[in-house]
Design a protein around this motif. Structure first.
Motif, PDB file in Angstrom:
ATOM      1  N   ASP A  71     -12.019   0.682 -13.008  1.00  0.00           N
ATOM      2  CA  ASP A  71     -12.768   1.643 -13.286  1.00  0.00           C
ATOM      3  C   ASP A  71     -13.922   1.999 -12.068  1.00  0.00           C
ATOM      4  OD1 ASP A  71     -11.381   2.249 -15.752  1.00  0.00           O
ATOM      5  OD2 ASP A  71     -12.673   0.804 -16.757  1.00  0.00           O
ATOM      6  N   VAL A  72     -14.602   0.638 -11.790  1.00  0.00           N
ATOM      7  CA  VAL A  72     -15.444   0.759 -10.705  1.00  0.00           C
ATOM      8  C   VAL A  72     -14.787   1.055  -9.359  1.00  0.00           C
ATOM      9  CG1 VAL A  72     -17.217  -0.568  -9.436  1.00  0.00           C
ATOM     10  CG2 VAL A  72     -16.917  -0.990 -11.912  1.00  0.00           C
ATOM     11  N   VAL A  73     -13.828   0.317  -8.939  1.00  0.00           N
ATOM     12  CA  VAL A  73     -12.962   0.748  -7.553  1.00  0.00           C
ATOM     13  C   VAL A  73     -12.548   2.602  -7.734  1.00  0.00           C
ATOM     14  CG1 VAL A  73     -10.847   0.649  -6.796  1.00  0.00           C
ATOM     15  CG2 VAL A  73     -11.844  -1.453  -7.654  1.00  0.00           C
TER      16      VAL A  73
ATOM     17  N   VAL B 147       0.893  -1.324   0.016  1.00  0.00           N
ATOM     18  CA  VAL B 147       0.111   0.079  -0.135  1.00  0.00           C
ATOM     19  C   VAL B 147       0.864   1.386   0.079  1.00  0.00           C
ATOM     20  CG1 VAL B 147      -1.603   1.188   1.389  1.00  0.00           C
ATOM     21  CG2 VAL B 147      -1.884  -1.240   1.228  1.00  0.00           C
ATOM     22  N   PRO B 148       0.602   2.300  -0.885  1.00  0.00           N
ATOM     23  CA  PRO B 148       1.258   3.656  -0.835  1.00  0.00           C
ATOM     24  C   PRO B 148       1.445   4.225   0.487  1.00  0.00           C
ATOM     25  CG  PRO B 148       0.151   3.401  -2.719  1.00  0.00           C
ATOM     26  CD  PRO B 148      -0.416   2.198  -1.921  1.00  0.00           C
ATOM     27  N   ALA B 149       2.380   4.940   0.775  1.00  0.00           N
ATOM     28  CA  ALA B 149       2.534   5.398   2.171  1.00  0.00           C
ATOM     29  C   ALA B 149       1.298   6.399   2.688  1.00  0.00           C
ATOM     30  CB  ALA B 149       3.780   6.386   2.368  1.00  0.00           C
TER      31      ALA B 149
ATOM     32  N   GLY C 263      -4.065   6.649   5.829  1.00  0.00           N
ATOM     33  CA  GLY C 263      -5.355   6.615   6.179  1.00  0.00           C
ATOM     34  C   GLY C 263      -5.916   5.363   6.526  1.00  0.00           C
ATOM     35  N   LEU C 264      -5.475   4.239   5.884  1.00  0.00           N
ATOM     36  CA  LEU C 264      -6.158   2.918   6.444  1.00  0.00           C
ATOM     37  C   LEU C 264      -5.752   2.769   7.716  1.00  0.00           C
ATOM     38  CD1 LEU C 264      -4.758   0.561   3.303  1.00  0.00           C
ATOM     39  CD2 LEU C 264      -7.162   1.246   3.831  1.00  0.00           C
TER      40      LEU C 264
ATOM     41  N   LEU D 120     -10.207   1.706  -1.067  1.00  0.00           N
ATOM     42  CA  LEU D 120     -10.435   2.095  -2.549  1.00  0.00           C
ATOM     43  C   LEU D 120      -9.265   2.632  -3.266  1.00  0.00           C
ATOM     44  CD1 LEU D 120     -12.992   0.484  -3.419  1.00  0.00           C
ATOM     45  CD2 LEU D 120     -13.456   1.587  -1.570  1.00  0.00           C
ATOM     46  N   LEU D 121      -8.744   3.660  -2.711  1.00  0.00           N
ATOM     47  CA  LEU D 121      -7.483   4.273  -3.056  1.00  0.00           C
ATOM     48  C   LEU D 121      -6.596   3.459  -2.751  1.00  0.00           C
ATOM     49  CD1 LEU D 121      -8.199   7.936  -1.522  1.00  0.00           C
ATOM     50  CD2 LEU D 121      -8.170   7.455  -4.047  1.00  0.00           C
ATOM     51  N   ALA D 122      -6.166   2.566  -1.873  1.00  0.00           N
ATOM     52  CA  ALA D 122      -5.224   1.783  -1.705  1.00  0.00           C
ATOM     53  C   ALA D 122      -5.063   0.859  -2.928  1.00  0.00           C
ATOM     54  CB  ALA D 122      -5.156   1.038  -0.791  1.00  0.00           C
TER      55      ALA D 122
END
Length: 238
Positions: free
Chosen positions: A139-141, A36-38, A43-44, A159-161
């Protein structure tokens, strides 16, 4: 195989006491696998802290308002692509068969296009394959991420992750079309009833998926997305 996908799957499921108890271990998995990006990890972590420390009934009410009473935030992937057309049923049959060929047998109550289930499946696959599969519903994500972001919901980070982990990019044309659909208000019960009314089934040349008319109408980008997700598993997964 990456446990990160299992963590993201659990975060999108209905909150239970077991989820609260596992929050610390889930944070450790995300930190150790480093998929997962930093910025998303921060956020997670905040979302996991909310779940671990929050009142369970409040957490469950929030989840229901977001995902069960908001059709525009449905976690069923094919809902956003096929709606209630007959094509959705066949797409789900194909996806369920693909799961079963790889050892994931569904219960009678599980719908194969449920995003947490899809992520659980990814967690069982080698990472390169999982990353390739993740590109297909991207696309849905991305549309779900944008709608959750507008609601200032920390669920958006899940979802961003997924977007950040994926090697692909959502199609802007498809994303624009998905976001052009009405974004329903879960507090407006009358509008919610109207949104969930059964759509009439039509037959003939003008029917969706019939007479050579592709699902998704005349937008080539939508047709391409449907083709990727509905492709027989023997030639290309999902």
């Amino acid at each position: 195989m990456a446990k990160t996908f299992k963590v993201l799957s659990l975060l999108l499921t209905y909150p239970e006491a077991e989820l609260q108890e596992a929050a610390g271990e889930m944070k450790q998995i995300l930190a150790s696998e480093k998929l997962v990006p930093a910025n998303c990890l921060e956020g997670l972590t905040r979302l996991l802290d909310e779940i671990a420390e929050g009142d369970l009934y409040d957490l469950q009410e929030r989840y229901v308002l977001l995902f069960d009473r908001s059709r525009s935030l449905s976690l069923h992937l094919f809902e956003h692509i096929h709606g209630e057309s007959r094509d959705r049923g066949q797409a789900m049959v194909d996806l369920a068969e693909h799961y079963e060929r790889h050892g994931l047998v569904l219960s009678a109550r599980e719908l194969p296009d449920f995003l947490p289930l899809f992520l659980e499946f990814l967690a069982t696959r080698p990472l390169p394959e999982a990353l390739e599969l993740l590109e297909q519903p991207l696309d849905v994500v991305a549309a779900l991420a944008e709608r959750l972001r507008k609601r200032k919901s920390d669920y958006a980070w899940v979802l961003l992750a997924l977007e950040g982990i994926s090697r692909g990019k959502p199609s802007q044309a498809v994303l624009d079309e998905l976001l052009a659909a009405p974004d329903d208000d879960p507090e407006d019960l009358e509008a919610l009833d109207r949104a969930w009314e059964d759509q009439p089934v039509t037959f003939g040349p003008g029917a969706p998926g019939a007479g050579g008319v592709s699902p998704g109408g005349g937008c080539p980008a939508v047709r391409d997305t449907l083709a990727r997700m509905d492709r027989p598993a023997d030639t290309k997964p999902l």
